[in-house]
Design a protein around this motif. Structure first.
Motif, PDB file in Angstrom:
ATOM      1  N   THR A 134       6.561   4.279  -0.347  1.00 48.76           N
ATOM      2  CA  THR A 134       7.769   4.136  -1.162  1.00 48.76           C
ATOM      3  C   THR A 134       8.182   2.672  -1.164  1.00 48.76           C
ATOM      4  N   GLY A 135       8.855   2.248  -2.200  1.00 48.14           N
ATOM      5  CA  GLY A 135       9.319   0.876  -2.289  1.00 48.14           C
ATOM      6  C   GLY A 135       8.514   0.063  -3.280  1.00 48.14           C
ATOM      7  N   ASP A 136       8.787  -1.244  -3.337  1.00 52.20           N
ATOM      8  CA  ASP A 136       8.073  -2.147  -4.241  1.00 52.20           C
ATOM      9  C   ASP A 136       6.690  -2.423  -3.669  1.00 52.20           C
ATOM     10  N   PHE A 137       5.667  -2.129  -4.469  1.00 50.83           N
ATOM     11  CA  PHE A 137       4.304  -2.255  -3.949  1.00 50.83           C
ATOM     12  C   PHE A 137       3.827  -3.702  -3.964  1.00 50.83           C
TER      13      PHE A 137
ATOM     14  N   HIS B  40      -0.898   5.699  -1.182  1.00 52.57           N
ATOM     15  CA  HIS B  40      -0.097   4.611  -1.734  1.00 52.57           C
ATOM     16  C   HIS B  40       0.459   4.918  -3.127  1.00 52.57           C
ATOM     17  N   LYS B  41      -0.010   6.007  -3.737  1.00 57.18           N
ATOM     18  CA  LYS B  41       0.519   6.446  -5.040  1.00 57.18           C
ATOM     19  C   LYS B  41       0.323   5.387  -6.135  1.00 57.18           C
ATOM     20  N   GLN B  42      -0.756   4.605  -6.039  1.00 59.76           N
ATOM     21  CA  GLN B  42      -0.988   3.548  -7.020  1.00 59.76           C
ATOM     22  C   GLN B  42      -2.114   3.894  -8.002  1.00 59.76           C
ATOM     23  N   ARG B  43      -2.812   5.011  -7.728  1.00 60.90           N
ATOM     24  CA  ARG B  43      -3.936   5.403  -8.585  1.00 60.90           C
ATOM     25  C   ARG B  43      -3.833   6.886  -8.915  1.00 60.90           C
ATOM     26  N   LEU B  44      -4.402   7.276 -10.030  1.00 55.44           N
ATOM     27  CA  LEU B  44      -4.381   8.687 -10.431  1.00 55.44           C
ATOM     28  C   LEU B  44      -5.135   9.549  -9.430  1.00 55.44           C
ATOM     29  N   GLU B  45      -6.152   8.940  -8.810  1.00 51.86           N
ATOM     30  CA  GLU B  45      -6.994   9.705  -7.895  1.00 51.86           C
ATOM     31  C   GLU B  45      -6.363   9.916  -6.523  1.00 51.86           C
ATOM     32  N   SER B  46      -5.279   9.216  -6.239  1.00 55.07           N
ATOM     33  CA  SER B  46      -4.715   9.210  -4.879  1.00 55.07           C
ATOM     34  C   SER B  46      -4.377  10.611  -4.372  1.00 55.07           C
ATOM     35  N   ASP B  47      -3.743  11.429  -5.222  1.00 54.57           N
ATOM     36  CA  ASP B  47      -3.331  12.761  -4.771  1.00 54.57           C
ATOM     37  C   ASP B  47      -4.541  13.647  -4.502  1.00 54.57           C
TER      38      ASP B  47
ATOM     39  N   ALA C 173       2.726  -2.890   1.580  1.00 54.36           N
ATOM     40  CA  ALA C 173       1.880  -1.731   1.865  1.00 54.36           C
ATOM     41  C   ALA C 173       1.367  -1.773   3.301  1.00 54.36           C
ATOM     42  N   ARG C 174       0.977  -2.965   3.735  1.00 53.66           N
ATOM     43  CA  ARG C 174       0.481  -3.104   5.111  1.00 53.66           C
ATOM     44  C   ARG C 174       1.580  -2.784   6.115  1.00 53.66           C
ATOM     45  N   GLN C 175       2.789  -3.309   5.880  1.00 55.20           N
ATOM     46  CA  GLN C 175       3.910  -3.040   6.779  1.00 55.20           C
ATOM     47  C   GLN C 175       4.215  -1.551   6.831  1.00 55.20           C
ATOM     48  N   PHE C 176       4.181  -0.890   5.666  1.00 57.31           N
ATOM     49  CA  PHE C 176       4.450   0.547   5.592  1.00 57.31           C
ATOM     50  C   PHE C 176       3.421   1.322   6.402  1.00 57.31           C
ATOM     51  N   ARG C 177       2.136   0.940   6.238  1.00 51.44           N
ATOM     52  CA  ARG C 177       1.069   1.642   6.951  1.00 51.44           C
ATOM     53  C   ARG C 177       1.255   1.570   8.457  1.00 51.44           C
ATOM     54  N   TYR C 178       1.462   0.358   8.955  1.00 56.83           N
ATOM     55  CA  TYR C 178       1.524   0.206  10.403  1.00 56.83           C
ATOM     56  C   TYR C 178       2.800   0.803  10.996  1.00 56.83           C
ATOM     57  N   ASP C 179       3.881   0.823  10.239  1.00 55.67           N
ATOM     58  CA  ASP C 179       5.083   1.535  10.690  1.00 55.67           C
ATOM     59  C   ASP C 179       4.789   3.034  10.807  1.00 55.67           C
ATOM     60  N   PHE C 180       4.047   3.561   9.820  1.00 56.48           N
ATOM     61  CA  PHE C 180       3.677   4.984   9.837  1.00 56.48           C
ATOM     62  C   PHE C 180       2.737   5.284  10.998  1.00 56.48           C
TER      63      PHE C 180
END
Length: 425
Positions: A87-90, A57-64, A95-102
């Motif tokens: 990507t987009g406005d978090f 989700h690219k929202q935390r430093l630890e994510s990568d 985020a949930r919509q993005f996940r399930y589309d993926f």
């Protein structure tokens, strides 16, 4: 609890007996990492081939770094992993919509028909409580389903019967934002439920039992209402208003992406009780269509200019028009064939209605607009009605009314028959 206990539960429930290729939504938290451990360890026993889907989700430093570690772990275990970057406005919803589309994309790529998530009993209790706080309808307070249709397959939540405390400690990542209370679910998890559990230590279990009871009522209502044609307003309005509201809620629940508000629900119910013909735009591309004693909810169809133009049919010829075969003087046989008296002196015109159209009935002109109103013909059917014209006059509105012109042709020396067969049944 032992791994074997979870495996026995999976086998007893038969979660994967119909699925050989399975996608696991892997967040990196304890619940999904434990489920990854189970499914990857017992692939052979469960008869599945496993694929992983992770969203950074690219929202935390630890994510990568977490993404890197998950990729490395998947390689070590020999399980393919697919990763997407948000990507987009978090927001929680985005985020949930993005996940399930993926997840749908991954299922398509891997030819999988099952998506597995690690939702557990604590998530279940939190969700029910959150819906209560938001003021959701009773039907929305039901339990999360263990299995439900998803894309071209099924979404399976095999851990819903277990609490997070039942999971043994496995290597996982702690999301520090879970301790922050910016998000509604975090406040429920970290503040509201712990406070209320001081009053009732079994509060989560109570929520789960409540959700299960609501689900049971919904199933019972669905079964008991199968003999009721809700769209038939004569039948629908014969019930008490309380029963009407319940039946209407059951009907609306068929449209998973509709989700109308309480105010919109009341408006729909009012329209059904008071209007004769009415079209009412709802939300998410749906509309209510009420036509005399029937109604339906349907997707709004885009306007189209593709309606067939008029068609000229000459004697001893046949033509396909708007789902019918018209045969001018050439006999057709069959129980579905209609016959109409016409003249062979001139061509027939097949078309749709036009402003000012009328036919001769009992020696008098009758405007089609008034005819449709008197016969209570639904608007949609009016637009599709096929007009059969000869000598510049209407012989018939197909399936609705025949004019005096056609009747006079019966004994005319130039009489012939127009045969009409519906071909797109």
């Amino acid at each position: 609890m032992r791994d074997q206990d979870f495996l026995n539960h999976f086998l007893e429930k038969g979660y994967f007996k119909d699925y050989s290729r399975v996608v696991l939504a892997l967040s990196g938290g304890l619940d999904s990492m434990f489920l990854f451990h189970l499914l990857s360890t017992y692939q052979e026993e469960l008869g599945i081939e496993l694929f992983l889907a992770h969203v950074n989700h690219k929202q935390r430093l630890e994510s990568d770094n977490e993404e890197y570690e998950l990729r490395k772990l998947a390689e070590q275990v020999g399980v393919p992993i697919y990763v997407a970057h948000f990507t987009g406005d978090f927001s929680e919803a985005n985020a949930r919509q993005f996940r399930y589309d993926f997840f749908r994309e991954v299922m398509e790529k891997t030819s999988s028909t099952a998506l597995v998530t690690a939702h557990h009993a604590d998530d279940q209790a939190e969700t029910i409580f959150m819906r209560m706080i938001r003021g959701g309808r009773l039907q929305h307070l039901s339990a999360i389903k263990e299995r439900q249709e998803f894309d071209k397959g099924e979404l399976i939540r095999p851990l819903l019967s277990f609490y997070k405390r039942d999971f043994p400690e496995v290597e996982h990542f702690e999301d520090r934002t879970n301790k922050e209370n910016h998000y509604f679910r975090n406040r429920v998890r970290n503040i509201y439920l712990p406070q209320l559990e001081k009053e009732n230590i079994q509060l989560k279990r109570a929520f789960l039992e409540f959700g299960k009871e609501v689900s049971d009522y919904q199933i019972a209502l669905t079964e008991l209402s199968q003999t009721v044609n809700v769209g038939d307003l004569t039948q629908f309005l014969s019930f008490s208003e309380a029963t009407q509201r319940v039946l209407l809620q059951q009907y609306l629940s068929r449209f998973a992406d509709l989700n109308i508000t309480k105010e919109q629900f009341q408006q729909v119910h009012h329209i059904l009780k008071t209007k004769s013909q009415y079209r009412h735009r709802l939300k998410n591309g749906y509309e209510l269509v009420k036509e005399y004693q029937h109604f339906k909810i349907c997707k709004i169809r885009p306007k189209s200019d593709e309606k067939s133009s008029e068609c000229v049919l000459n004697y001893q010829n046949q033509v396909h028009y708007e789902g019918y075969l018209f045969s001018f003087g050439i006999p057709l046989k069959g129980e579905n064939v209609q016959k109409m008296n016409v003249s062979r002196e001139t061509s027939l015109i097949l078309r749709h209605r036009q402003p000012g159209d009328y036919l001769i009935k009992n020696g008098h002109r009758k405007k089609l607009r008034r005819l449709f109103i008197d016969l209570k013909i639904p608007k949609e059917k009016r637009e599709k009605a096929i007009i059969i014209e000869q000598f510049g006059k209407i012989c018939s509105v197909l399936g609705i009314k025949i004019s005096d012109l056609s009747k006079k042709m019966k004994n005319d020396i130039m009489n012939t028959v127009l045969y009409i067969e519906k071909i797109d049944r």
